[in-house]
Design a protein around this motif. Structure first.
Motif, PDB file in Angstrom:
ATOM      1  N   TYR A  84       7.753   9.589 -12.389  1.00  0.00           N
ATOM      2  CA  TYR A  84       6.638  10.536 -12.330  1.00  0.00           C
ATOM      3  C   TYR A  84       6.641  11.426 -13.561  1.00  0.00           C
ATOM      4  O   TYR A  84       5.586  11.768 -14.098  1.00  0.00           O
ATOM      5  CB  TYR A  84       6.742  11.397 -11.071  1.00  0.00           C
ATOM      6  CG  TYR A  84       6.424  10.642  -9.806  1.00  0.00           C
ATOM      7  CD1 TYR A  84       5.129  10.218  -9.540  1.00  0.00           C
ATOM      8  CD2 TYR A  84       7.416  10.350  -8.889  1.00  0.00           C
ATOM      9  CE1 TYR A  84       4.836   9.520  -8.394  1.00  0.00           C
ATOM     10  CE2 TYR A  84       7.139   9.657  -7.734  1.00  0.00           C
ATOM     11  CZ  TYR A  84       5.837   9.241  -7.487  1.00  0.00           C
ATOM     12  OH  TYR A  84       5.550   8.547  -6.350  1.00  0.00           O
ATOM     13  N   ASP A  85       7.851  11.819 -14.001  1.00  0.00           N
ATOM     14  CA  ASP A  85       7.940  12.662 -15.189  1.00  0.00           C
ATOM     15  C   ASP A  85       7.403  11.939 -16.418  1.00  0.00           C
ATOM     16  O   ASP A  85       6.834  12.538 -17.317  1.00  0.00           O
ATOM     17  CB  ASP A  85       9.398  13.084 -15.431  1.00  0.00           C
ATOM     18  CG  ASP A  85       9.900  13.967 -14.294  1.00  0.00           C
ATOM     19  OD1 ASP A  85       9.043  14.557 -13.607  1.00  0.00           O
ATOM     20  OD2 ASP A  85      11.126  14.046 -14.095  1.00  0.00           O
ATOM     21  N   MET A  86       7.598  10.595 -16.440  1.00  0.00           N
ATOM     22  CA  MET A  86       7.108   9.831 -17.577  1.00  0.00           C
ATOM     23  C   MET A  86       5.592   9.666 -17.549  1.00  0.00           C
ATOM     24  O   MET A  86       5.009   9.163 -18.494  1.00  0.00           O
ATOM     25  CB  MET A  86       7.738   8.434 -17.581  1.00  0.00           C
ATOM     26  CG  MET A  86       9.234   8.456 -17.694  1.00  0.00           C
ATOM     27  SD  MET A  86       9.811   7.938 -19.286  1.00  0.00           S
ATOM     28  CE  MET A  86       9.238   6.259 -19.370  1.00  0.00           C
TER      29      MET A  86
ATOM     30  N   GLY B  18       8.761   5.932   4.523  1.00  0.00           N
ATOM     31  CA  GLY B  18       8.970   7.365   4.348  1.00  0.00           C
ATOM     32  C   GLY B  18      10.052   7.732   3.347  1.00  0.00           C
ATOM     33  O   GLY B  18      10.175   8.887   2.978  1.00  0.00           O
ATOM     34  N   TYR B  19      10.848   6.740   2.874  1.00  0.00           N
ATOM     35  CA  TYR B  19      11.875   7.052   1.879  1.00  0.00           C
ATOM     36  C   TYR B  19      11.299   6.871   0.485  1.00  0.00           C
ATOM     37  O   TYR B  19      10.649   5.869   0.199  1.00  0.00           O
ATOM     38  CB  TYR B  19      13.090   6.139   2.039  1.00  0.00           C
ATOM     39  CG  TYR B  19      13.812   6.361   3.328  1.00  0.00           C
ATOM     40  CD1 TYR B  19      14.637   7.477   3.496  1.00  0.00           C
ATOM     41  CD2 TYR B  19      13.673   5.466   4.379  1.00  0.00           C
ATOM     42  CE1 TYR B  19      15.284   7.698   4.693  1.00  0.00           C
ATOM     43  CE2 TYR B  19      14.316   5.675   5.586  1.00  0.00           C
ATOM     44  CZ  TYR B  19      15.117   6.789   5.735  1.00  0.00           C
ATOM     45  OH  TYR B  19      15.758   7.007   6.923  1.00  0.00           O
ATOM     46  N   LYS B  20      11.569   7.841  -0.396  1.00  0.00           N
ATOM     47  CA  LYS B  20      11.062   7.758  -1.768  1.00  0.00           C
ATOM     48  C   LYS B  20      11.690   6.554  -2.467  1.00  0.00           C
ATOM     49  O   LYS B  20      12.903   6.393  -2.485  1.00  0.00           O
ATOM     50  CB  LYS B  20      11.416   9.031  -2.537  1.00  0.00           C
ATOM     51  CG  LYS B  20      10.465  10.166  -2.239  1.00  0.00           C
ATOM     52  CD  LYS B  20       9.323  10.185  -3.260  1.00  0.00           C
ATOM     53  CE  LYS B  20       8.164  11.034  -2.797  1.00  0.00           C
ATOM     54  NZ  LYS B  20       6.999  10.308  -2.347  1.00  0.00           N
ATOM     55  N   ILE B  21      10.836   5.685  -3.024  1.00  0.00           N
ATOM     56  CA  ILE B  21      11.333   4.527  -3.754  1.00  0.00           C
ATOM     57  C   ILE B  21      11.130   4.728  -5.247  1.00  0.00           C
ATOM     58  O   ILE B  21      12.033   4.489  -6.048  1.00  0.00           O
ATOM     59  CB  ILE B  21      10.595   3.241  -3.309  1.00  0.00           C
ATOM     60  CG1 ILE B  21      10.865   2.969  -1.835  1.00  0.00           C
ATOM     61  CG2 ILE B  21      11.005   2.063  -4.171  1.00  0.00           C
ATOM     62  CD1 ILE B  21      12.247   2.493  -1.527  1.00  0.00           C
ATOM     63  N   VAL B  22       9.960   5.203  -5.614  1.00  0.00           N
ATOM     64  CA  VAL B  22       9.687   5.436  -7.032  1.00  0.00           C
ATOM     65  C   VAL B  22      10.452   6.684  -7.459  1.00  0.00           C
ATOM     66  O   VAL B  22      10.256   7.757  -6.896  1.00  0.00           O
ATOM     67  CB  VAL B  22       8.178   5.624  -7.275  1.00  0.00           C
ATOM     68  CG1 VAL B  22       7.916   5.921  -8.733  1.00  0.00           C
ATOM     69  CG2 VAL B  22       7.419   4.390  -6.839  1.00  0.00           C
TER      70      VAL B  22
ATOM     71  N   ARG C 158       0.827  -1.210   0.000  1.00  0.00           N
ATOM     72  CA  ARG C 158       0.000   0.000   0.000  1.00  0.00           C
ATOM     73  C   ARG C 158       0.859   1.256   0.000  1.00  0.00           C
ATOM     74  O   ARG C 158       0.544   2.227  -0.681  1.00  0.00           O
ATOM     75  CB  ARG C 158      -0.943   0.008   1.211  1.00  0.00           C
ATOM     76  CG  ARG C 158      -2.122  -0.888   1.003  1.00  0.00           C
ATOM     77  CD  ARG C 158      -3.051  -0.866   2.189  1.00  0.00           C
ATOM     78  NE  ARG C 158      -3.862   0.346   2.236  1.00  0.00           N
ATOM     79  CZ  ARG C 158      -4.733   0.606   3.208  1.00  0.00           C
ATOM     80  NH1 ARG C 158      -4.881  -0.244   4.201  1.00  0.00           N
ATOM     81  NH2 ARG C 158      -5.443   1.700   3.174  1.00  0.00           N
ATOM     82  N   GLU C 159       1.960   1.249   0.767  1.00  0.00           N
ATOM     83  CA  GLU C 159       2.782   2.458   0.779  1.00  0.00           C
ATOM     84  C   GLU C 159       3.532   2.614  -0.536  1.00  0.00           C
ATOM     85  O   GLU C 159       3.655   3.716  -1.061  1.00  0.00           O
ATOM     86  CB  GLU C 159       3.760   2.450   1.962  1.00  0.00           C
ATOM     87  CG  GLU C 159       4.447   3.802   2.085  1.00  0.00           C
ATOM     88  CD  GLU C 159       5.329   3.920   3.307  1.00  0.00           C
ATOM     89  OE1 GLU C 159       5.282   3.026   4.156  1.00  0.00           O
ATOM     90  OE2 GLU C 159       6.065   4.908   3.388  1.00  0.00           O
ATOM     91  N   LEU C 160       4.020   1.473  -1.078  1.00  0.00           N
ATOM     92  CA  LEU C 160       4.795   1.549  -2.317  1.00  0.00           C
ATOM     93  C   LEU C 160       3.955   2.097  -3.461  1.00  0.00           C
ATOM     94  O   LEU C 160       4.369   2.996  -4.185  1.00  0.00           O
ATOM     95  CB  LEU C 160       5.333   0.151  -2.660  1.00  0.00           C
ATOM     96  CG  LEU C 160       6.286   0.087  -3.844  1.00  0.00           C
ATOM     97  CD1 LEU C 160       7.522   0.922  -3.567  1.00  0.00           C
ATOM     98  CD2 LEU C 160       6.688  -1.343  -4.124  1.00  0.00           C
ATOM     99  N   PHE C 161       2.727   1.566  -3.630  1.00  0.00           N
ATOM    100  CA  PHE C 161       1.910   2.010  -4.758  1.00  0.00           C
ATOM    101  C   PHE C 161       1.075   3.247  -4.416  1.00  0.00           C
ATOM    102  O   PHE C 161       0.708   4.007  -5.294  1.00  0.00           O
ATOM    103  CB  PHE C 161       1.011   0.874  -5.234  1.00  0.00           C
ATOM    104  CG  PHE C 161       1.770  -0.211  -5.919  1.00  0.00           C
ATOM    105  CD1 PHE C 161       2.206  -0.057  -7.229  1.00  0.00           C
ATOM    106  CD2 PHE C 161       2.094  -1.376  -5.250  1.00  0.00           C
ATOM    107  CE1 PHE C 161       2.928  -1.042  -7.856  1.00  0.00           C
ATOM    108  CE2 PHE C 161       2.813  -2.372  -5.869  1.00  0.00           C
ATOM    109  CZ  PHE C 161       3.238  -2.204  -7.175  1.00  0.00           C
ATOM    110  N   GLY C 162       0.788   3.427  -3.125  1.00  0.00           N
ATOM    111  CA  GLY C 162      -0.053   4.558  -2.750  1.00  0.00           C
ATOM    112  C   GLY C 162       0.717   5.851  -2.614  1.00  0.00           C
ATOM    113  O   GLY C 162       0.233   6.914  -2.986  1.00  0.00           O
ATOM    114  N   SER C 163       1.940   5.784  -2.061  1.00  0.00           N
ATOM    115  CA  SER C 163       2.716   7.010  -1.890  1.00  0.00           C
ATOM    116  C   SER C 163       4.081   6.940  -2.574  1.00  0.00           C
ATOM    117  O   SER C 163       4.843   7.891  -2.523  1.00  0.00           O
ATOM    118  CB  SER C 163       2.950   7.314  -0.400  1.00  0.00           C
ATOM    119  OG  SER C 163       1.969   6.733   0.400  1.00  0.00           O
TER     120      SER C 163
END
Lengths: 225, 386
Positions: free
Chosen positions: A187-189, A178-182, A168-173
């Motif tokens: 996001y730019d793509m 709390g560390y950015k994974i994606v 849920r955290e990986l796909f939701g946020s």
């Protein structure tokens, strides 16, 4: 040489080793084929409510492990002195004490997370896993086995919580703990975080998928009624 | 036709038990029964075997969707050129629309059928044909600007969670295409509502006074805003903004008539949905007050706005998730129509209430059937004992 081994055996034989096969099974079964959440379907509400992120899931899992393990231990120690007719009340007093303890510790040391968990820490008292283990296990078994059983069941609950929390955290946020994974270029793509993952139904879907996979791997769990 | 038949017969041994391509039997079987009516024979008892089976039924629905699809493509082009104040011919509009819409259709079919083939192979049954219709419905109820990976994601979700979990085609409790839309609506709200209904170019300037709002946005602002910006004729013919296939009530009704004529779609449900919406609209007109400006919008506007007609004709009539008894179909349809109007008027947060109310009453359909059957048994018992 041989006499030494024999005498060692003689001394140890009466006491069961701490990690005998039986005890290991007590510890390991709830992680897999006897999982409290996915097989016994207990403790679902809190699993849906607290798993939007990994951190609250971890804290919740730890709290439940602590409460189940120690309430099992205490009840098992005093099990012979509890009158049968009021055993539920005695159990509840023990559980409530432990839960209050956990709640105060969380408020003192991890206030932010405890605010996120809100009432769900207090609601561990009503978590079916706790009472279920007390009734089904700790009232009959010895303290050490009961303690292991508590850890096992708490961990089985925590396992599912963390599985759901990570997804849920990986796909939701787009992050973990709390560390950015994606990465930003995704996001730019045009990648977008999935808003559904932040809503409770997502946890229901994920637990459902977990159960589905578990039962298709182990056919003996499928109960045809 | 004969050449095709002999070709199929020639390659068939390869796929049968012991053949080289045995693993792909499911795929072959799916394609063969798609092209030709299978020659299965029944072994137990007497059955009536009709020429029309599930694949043929599904194909009828696809044909019924063609007017809405073609008009949708034209409208995508029309809205695009109108946004920049350019004049365009019929062909310009159609070509531009096709370029935008076809990829969505291809992705929807590719992903959905791919997963269906995978599950059929894993479970060892023949391929279910339910996705033929779902795969076409999904593009028609999405905005044209939706990113393709989201279409793929939603198709995968709806096939796995909406259908395969329950056991495949015929076992799903909710309409799969609407489930895909609901999934996108909650997962990526920014891409499913707001000013996303027109395909834009980044480097061109918009005409003055351009607005990307749909009829439902004006609707929430009340009757005067509705009258200023949009007319009932526009909404009937469909030259308005909205999801690809849902704008033109006329094109949808053509498809609906074809469905009723062939007996594939239930006329009871369609009539009941329209009636339910209209009656509820009339009721709100009577009660109209200042608290909810949307209440005073004429009742027939509700039937033309948004996805009402599309939902009534193609979604509510889904034979799997709708009520099965005749009296149940009336109740089910009336409830959907009425509930849609209630949601539209009182809850501006969910502008497309049609989707939610159909999904909602899909869940209630078995209960409605149960009530109808129990009442029937009761009356029969009463007359039997008199």
């Amino acid at each position: 040489m041989s006499t030494e081994v024999q005498s060692a055996n003689l001394i140890k034989a009466p006491a069961e080793p701490l990690f005998s096969n039986k005890n290991i099974r007590v510890l390991k079964d709830p992680l897999g084929d006897n999982n409290p959440v996915t097989v016994q379907v207990l403790g679902i509400c809190s699993a849906l409510a607290v798993t939007t992120q990994v951190m609250p899931s971890l804290i919740m899992a730890g709290s439940v492990i602590f409460v189940v393990a120690f309430s099992n231990l205490i009840i098992s120690i005093i099990r012979k002195g509890i009158p049968t007719r009021i055993r539920m009340i005695v159990q509840l007093v023990v559980v409530a004490t432990l839960v209050t303890l956990v709640d105060q510790v969380l408020k003192a040391y991890v206030y932010e997370v405890s605010k996120k968990l809100s009432v769900f820490v207090g609601l561990i008292i009503t978590n079916c896993i706790v009472m279920g283990r007390l009734e089904a296990f700790a009232m009959q078994k010895k303290p050490w086995a009961s303690f292991l059983d508590g850890i096992g069941n708490g961990a089985g609950y925590g396992l599912v919580l963390i599985f759901v929390g990570v997804i849920r955290e990986l796909f939701g946020s787009g992050s973990l703990l709390g560390y950015k994974i994606v990465p930003q270029w995704a996001y730019d793509m045009g990648y977008v975080n999935n808003g559904l993952m932040m809503l409770p139904p997502a946890a229901l879907f994920l637990i459902g998928i977990y159960i589905w996979i578990q039962r298709s791997l182990n056919k003996s769990l499928v109960n045809v009624s | 036709m004969k050449a095709l038949r002999s070709l199929v017969d020639k390659i068939k041994p390869n796929f049968e038990k012991g053949g080289k391509l045995e693993k792909f039997w499911v795929v072959f079987d799916g394609l063969e029964t798609f092209l030709f009516v299978p020659k299965h024979a029944n072994h137990n008892g007497v059955h009536v075997r009709d020429g029309i089976d599930l694949k043929r039924t599904m194909f009828t629905v696809i044909i019924a969707m063609i007017p809405a699809l073609l008009f949708g493509m034209w409208n995508v082009g029309f809205q695009h050129y109108a946004a920049y104040g350019e004049t365009s011919t019929l062909m310009d509009n159609l070509i531009f629309g096709a370029i935008k819409v076809l990829p969505i259709i291809i992705v929807s079919y590719g992903v959905g059928l791919g997963i269906e083939f995978l599950f059929a192979g894993m479970r060892g049954h023949s391929i279910n044909e339910g996705y033929l219709v779902t795969g076409m419905l999904i593009p028609l109820i999405l905005p044209v600007t939706v990113p393709l990976w989201m279409v793929a994601f939603a198709s995968a979700f709806t096939v796995i969670i909406g259908k395969e979990v329950f056991g495949g085609t015929g076992f799903n409790i909710m309409n799969p295409a609407l489930l895909a839309r609901a999934f996108l609506f909650f997962a990526f709200p920014a891409y499913m509502s707001g000013e996303i209904w027109v395909a834009m170019d980044a480097d061109k300037t918009l005409v003055d006074g351009f607005s990307g709002a749909t009829s439902l946005v004006y609707f929430d602002e009340g009757l005067s805003s509705m009258n200023e910006n949009i007319s009932a004729t526009d909404m009937f013919f469909g030259t308005i903004k909205g999801s690809i296939g849902e704008t033109s009530t006329l094109a949808i009704l053509l498809g609906g008539l074809y469905l009723i004529y062939t007996g594939v779609g239930s006329w009871r449900i369609m009539t009941a949905v329209f009636a339910g919406g209209y009656l509820m609209g009339l009721l709100f007109n009577l009660l109209a007050g200042s608290a909810y400006p949307a209440m005073e919008v004429p009742a027939h506007y509700h039937l033309l706005m948004g996805g009402f007609a599309f939902g009534a004709v193609f979604m509510a009539t889904d034979p799997v998730s709708a009520a099965q008894t005749n009296r149940g179909k009336w109740m089910y349809g009336l409830a959907i129509g009425g509930f849609t109007v209630i949601l539209r008027v009182f809850n501006p947060a969910y502008p497309e209430a049609m989707m939610l109310s159909i999904l909602f009453f899909n869940v209630f359909a078995p209960l409605i059937d149960h009530i109808v059957i129990q009442r029937h048994i009761k009356t029969r018992m009463k007359s039997a004992y008199q």
